[in-house]
Write a protein that holds these residues in place. Sequence first.
Motif, PDB file in Angstrom:
ATOM      1  N   SER A  39       2.687   4.994 -12.152  1.00 10.96           N
ATOM      2  CA  SER A  39       1.752   4.541 -11.135  1.00 10.96           C
ATOM      3  C   SER A  39       1.975   5.271  -9.816  1.00 10.96           C
ATOM      4  O   SER A  39       1.524   4.830  -8.786  1.00 10.96           O
ATOM      5  CB  SER A  39       1.917   3.030 -10.931  1.00 10.96           C
ATOM      6  OG  SER A  39       3.234   2.733 -10.540  1.00 10.96           O
ATOM      7  N   SER A  40       2.668   6.388  -9.859  1.00 12.17           N
ATOM      8  CA  SER A  40       2.982   7.081  -8.621  1.00 12.17           C
ATOM      9  C   SER A  40       1.867   8.001  -8.163  1.00 12.17           C
ATOM     10  O   SER A  40       1.990   8.667  -7.155  1.00 12.17           O
ATOM     11  CB  SER A  40       4.278   7.880  -8.793  1.00 12.17           C
ATOM     12  OG  SER A  40       4.106   8.858  -9.786  1.00 12.17           O
ATOM     13  N   GLY A  71     -11.365   2.035   2.294  1.00 13.80           N
ATOM     14  CA  GLY A  71     -11.878   1.130   1.267  1.00 13.80           C
ATOM     15  C   GLY A  71     -11.116   1.232  -0.044  1.00 13.80           C
ATOM     16  O   GLY A  71     -11.390   0.506  -0.990  1.00 13.80           O
ATOM     17  N   GLY A  72     -10.136   2.126  -0.095  1.00 14.74           N
ATOM     18  CA  GLY A  72      -9.363   2.338  -1.316  1.00 14.74           C
ATOM     19  C   GLY A  72      -7.883   2.249  -1.031  1.00 14.74           C
ATOM     20  O   GLY A  72      -7.456   1.613  -0.077  1.00 14.74           O
ATOM     21  N   GLY A  73      -7.119   2.916  -1.858  1.00 13.44           N
ATOM     22  CA  GLY A  73      -5.680   2.896  -1.687  1.00 13.44           C
ATOM     23  C   GLY A  73      -5.002   3.790  -2.695  1.00 13.44           C
ATOM     24  O   GLY A  73      -5.653   4.476  -3.484  1.00 13.44           O
ATOM     25  N   LYS A  74      -3.691   3.758  -2.669  1.00 20.94           N
ATOM     26  CA  LYS A  74      -2.895   4.569  -3.582  1.00 20.94           C
ATOM     27  C   LYS A  74      -1.584   3.852  -3.864  1.00 20.94           C
ATOM     28  O   LYS A  74      -1.003   3.223  -2.988  1.00 20.94           O
ATOM     29  CB  LYS A  74      -2.619   5.938  -2.969  1.00 20.94           C
ATOM     30  CG  LYS A  74      -1.920   6.885  -3.914  1.00 20.94           C
ATOM     31  CD  LYS A  74      -1.904   8.285  -3.368  1.00 20.94           C
ATOM     32  CE  LYS A  74      -1.212   9.197  -4.378  1.00 20.94           C
ATOM     33  NZ  LYS A  74      -1.199  10.565  -3.930  1.00 20.94           N
ATOM     34  N   VAL A  75      -1.127   3.979  -5.111  1.00 18.60           N
ATOM     35  CA  VAL A  75       0.130   3.371  -5.521  1.00 18.60           C
ATOM     36  C   VAL A  75       1.247   4.392  -5.362  1.00 18.60           C
ATOM     37  O   VAL A  75       1.141   5.527  -5.824  1.00 18.60           O
ATOM     38  CB  VAL A  75       0.051   2.877  -6.987  1.00 18.60           C
ATOM     39  CG1 VAL A  75       1.377   2.284  -7.428  1.00 18.60           C
ATOM     40  CG2 VAL A  75      -1.072   1.861  -7.155  1.00 18.60           C
ATOM     41  N   LYS A 104      -3.124  -0.186 -10.714  1.00 19.23           N
ATOM     42  CA  LYS A 104      -3.401   1.248 -10.799  1.00 19.23           C
ATOM     43  C   LYS A 104      -4.499   1.720  -9.871  1.00 19.23           C
ATOM     44  O   LYS A 104      -4.416   2.778  -9.295  1.00 19.23           O
ATOM     45  CB  LYS A 104      -3.812   1.613 -12.230  1.00 19.23           C
ATOM     46  CG  LYS A 104      -2.674   1.628 -13.194  1.00 19.23           C
ATOM     47  CD  LYS A 104      -2.346   3.021 -13.530  1.00 19.23           C
ATOM     48  CE  LYS A 104      -1.327   3.109 -14.612  1.00 19.23           C
ATOM     49  NZ  LYS A 104      -0.765   4.382 -14.716  1.00 19.23           N
ATOM     50  N   ASP A 105      -5.559   0.951  -9.777  1.00 25.39           N
ATOM     51  CA  ASP A 105      -6.774   1.431  -9.147  1.00 25.39           C
ATOM     52  C   ASP A 105      -7.096   0.606  -7.904  1.00 25.39           C
ATOM     53  O   ASP A 105      -6.947  -0.608  -7.913  1.00 25.39           O
ATOM     54  CB  ASP A 105      -7.921   1.313 -10.166  1.00 25.39           C
ATOM     55  CG  ASP A 105      -9.173   2.036  -9.745  1.00 25.39           C
ATOM     56  OD1 ASP A 105      -9.062   3.057  -9.039  1.00 25.39           O
ATOM     57  OD2 ASP A 105     -10.263   1.581 -10.125  1.00 25.39           O
ATOM     58  N   VAL A 106      -7.520   1.287  -6.841  1.00 27.27           N
ATOM     59  CA  VAL A 106      -7.972   0.604  -5.631  1.00 27.27           C
ATOM     60  C   VAL A 106      -9.295   1.237  -5.236  1.00 27.27           C
ATOM     61  O   VAL A 106      -9.343   2.413  -4.878  1.00 27.27           O
ATOM     62  CB  VAL A 106      -6.959   0.745  -4.472  1.00 27.27           C
ATOM     63  CG1 VAL A 106      -7.409  -0.080  -3.278  1.00 27.27           C
ATOM     64  CG2 VAL A 106      -5.555   0.362  -4.900  1.00 27.27           C
ATOM     65  N   GLN A 107     -10.358   0.448  -5.336  1.00 32.72           N
ATOM     66  CA  GLN A 107     -11.687   0.948  -4.977  1.00 32.72           C
ATOM     67  C   GLN A 107     -12.518  -0.179  -4.390  1.00 32.72           C
ATOM     68  O   GLN A 107     -12.405  -1.324  -4.810  1.00 32.72           O
ATOM     69  CB  GLN A 107     -12.410   1.512  -6.194  1.00 32.72           C
ATOM     70  CG  GLN A 107     -11.825   2.788  -6.705  1.00 32.72           C
ATOM     71  CD  GLN A 107     -12.640   3.339  -7.874  1.00 32.72           C
ATOM     72  OE1 GLN A 107     -13.572   2.727  -8.366  1.00 32.72           O
ATOM     73  NE2 GLN A 107     -12.270   4.524  -8.321  1.00 32.72           N
ATOM     74  N   ASP A 108     -13.355   0.179  -3.457  1.00 29.18           N
ATOM     75  CA  ASP A 108     -14.283  -0.781  -2.853  1.00 29.18           C
ATOM     76  C   ASP A 108     -13.576  -2.042  -2.364  1.00 29.18           C
ATOM     77  O   ASP A 108     -14.073  -3.151  -2.538  1.00 29.18           O
ATOM     78  CB  ASP A 108     -15.402  -1.145  -3.845  1.00 29.18           C
ATOM     79  CG  ASP A 108     -16.205   0.074  -4.273  1.00 29.18           C
ATOM     80  OD1 ASP A 108     -16.443   0.955  -3.421  1.00 29.18           O
ATOM     81  OD2 ASP A 108     -16.571   0.146  -5.455  1.00 29.18           O
ATOM     82  N   GLY A 109     -12.396  -1.872  -1.779  1.00 29.21           N
ATOM     83  CA  GLY A 109     -11.669  -2.989  -1.205  1.00 29.21           C
ATOM     84  C   GLY A 109     -10.970  -3.893  -2.203  1.00 29.21           C
ATOM     85  O   GLY A 109     -10.550  -4.993  -1.852  1.00 29.21           O
TER      86      GLY A 109
END
Length: 151
Positions: A39-40, A71-75, A104-109
């Motif tokens: 998940s890096s 609005g997103g992110g990262k692990v 794993k996933d960050v989208q649309d808040g």
Amino acid sequence: MPSESLHTPSGPARRTVMAAAGAAGLTVALTACGAGEDSSGAGSGSGSDVEAGAGAGAGAVLGKTSDIPEGGGKVFGDVVVTQPTAGEYKAFSSKCTHQGCAVKDVQDGVIVCPCHNSRFSATDGSVQQGPATQALAAAKITVAGDEIRLT
């Protein structure tokens, strides 16, 4: 008539062996939920624990602000960093509160766990959709220039 001797087994009882095997199987099943998942991201951050115990310690650079879409992110290892609105950065444990899988996933808040589709708010880590019932634990970060650091 020869006397029969009663033989007492020297090893553990069958019931003990079976119980231990069942417990080991359950441990493997629960651990496997998040095992083997990298998940890096693309490798631009260092892995770190929310409590800064495993991996990078407090003050370690997790990544750059340019790595985190609005609005997103990262692990980054055990931490997920989000940018709910322009210039606002938040961080949470990347371990889903349902069964410990890595989000794993960050989208649309929304932060999404791939194992059972739990969804969490990228703003405050609260549960948006179950089966998880508890929010993601907040992690402390600081943003200095273009660097995001675990504190």
